[in-house]
Design an enzyme around this catalytic site. Structure first.
Site, short mmCIF file in Angstrom:
data_model
loop_
_atom_site.label_atom_id
_atom_site.label_comp_id
_atom_site.label_asym_id
_atom_site.label_seq_id
_atom_site.Cartn_x
_atom_site.Cartn_y
_atom_site.Cartn_z
N TYR A 33 0.83 -1.20 0.00
CA TYR A 33 0.00 0.00 0.00
C TYR A 33 0.86 1.25 0.00
CZ TYR A 33 0.84 1.05 4.97
OH TYR A 33 1.41 1.39 6.17
N LYS A 147 6.54 -1.82 1.98
CA LYS A 147 5.35 -1.22 2.60
C LYS A 147 4.17 -2.16 2.40
CE LYS A 147 3.09 3.31 3.13
NZ LYS A 147 3.52 3.56 4.52
N GLU A 179 12.61 3.26 13.97
CA GLU A 179 11.69 4.30 13.50
C GLU A 179 10.47 4.27 14.40
OE1 GLU A 179 10.34 3.38 9.52
OE2 GLU A 179 10.47 1.23 9.93
N LEU A 203 11.23 1.54 7.03
CA LEU A 203 10.53 1.97 5.82
C LEU A 203 10.98 3.40 5.57
CD1 LEU A 203 8.38 1.40 3.62
CD2 LEU A 203 6.76 2.55 5.12
#
Length: 279
Positions: A33, A147, A179, A203
């Site tokens: 996505y 992702k 992250e 990511l």
């Protein structure tokens, strides 16, 4: 103005938007996505988002159903139908619907979903004050650079933030910052901007890339390396970046005050740069 749904080449009313119960996105999380936001009605960094979508699909050998030009036309049509100036565009490609079997069928067509919803930016007072966050062990799989819709670990991390009464959870692996659950993390120490390097552990956000480019234009020194958690606590400044967050200062981590307890000068400067860029 209406929220807009699109499934496999057709726009339709939101309440009529459905996919098969056999869809592999539902059964296995076999899907990728992207989330894109608009400024003044136009999608921001669309080419970069589509490039990442293509990469994610390619890493999973998931057939890309549209060219970038076709994606752009569908997105522009959805924005036109919705009419929002500030919108959040969600794109999902699943491997498609087939009887439940782990191995991938050879004769399967991908399912494409696009949604366009109104986006409500963070309140200015939140940006001015900065946010508090917590840290938790990173439980995600080994390919965070893809992702995919496999977001259970992120969901649990966000729930931890909710229970702690803070804005975000920062994910830590072996004592090093990766992250946030929905953001990239940057620290400032002695004028140097430090953030985790690109690779399978994070990511790499589109916003992350743009913010680092803005930092370079301000002649800031950038170090892409993993940040030890103790350095994060001692940093002069910490901030988050993300499609919906933009540049957001962090003023407290695990109850420890960061810097002066307010968003720092480099955070503010990069946030101002972002505001100028996006109008």
């Amino acid at each position: 103005m209406p929220d807009i749904a699109f499934i496999n080449g057709r726009f339709l009313p939101w309440q009529e938007a459905t996919v098969s119960i056999d869809d592999r996105g539902f059964q296995f999380g076999d899907a990728v996505y992207e989330v894109i936001r608009t400024y003044r009605g136009g999608p921001f960094e669309l080419a970069a988002h589509l490039a990442r979508l293509n990469r994610s699909a390619g890493e999973l050998s998931l057939r890309q159903p549209y060219t970038n030009e076709q994606w752009t036309r569908w997105i522009q049509q959805g924005l036109s139908l919705a009419g929002y100036q500030d919108a959040k565009i969600y794109i999902q490609i699943t491997r498609g619907a087939a009887p439940r079997e782990h191995s991938v069928p050879s004769d399967i067509s991908p399912t494409v979903v696009i949604t366009v919803r109104e986006f409500h930016p963070l309140a200015p007072e939140v940006r001015r004050a900065g946010v508090s966050v917590c840290t938790r062990e990173d439980l995600r799989w080994g390919r965070c650079d893809i992702k995919s819709v496999n977001l259970l670990a992120n969901v649990l991390a966000r729930e931890e933030a909710k229970k702690a009464g803070v804005f975000e959870t920062i994910l830590v692996r072996d004592g090093f910052v990766m992250e946030g659950a929905l953001s990239n993390v940057m620290a400032v120490q002695d004028g140097v901007v430090i953030t985790a390097p690109e690779g399978p552990r994070i990511l790499s956000g589109v916003t992350r890339t743009v913010v680092l480019e803005l930092a370079k234009k301000d002649d800031l020194v950038i170090e892409e390396r993993f940040i030890p958690i103790d350095l994060l606590y001692r940093a002069d400044e910490v901030f988050l970046t993300g499609t919906t967050l933009e540049v957001l200062g962090v003023v407290q981590i695990d109850g420890k005050t960061i810097g002066s307890g307010q968003p720092g000068p480099i955070t503010k400067a990069l946030a101002a740069r972002w505001a100028l860029l996006t109008g």
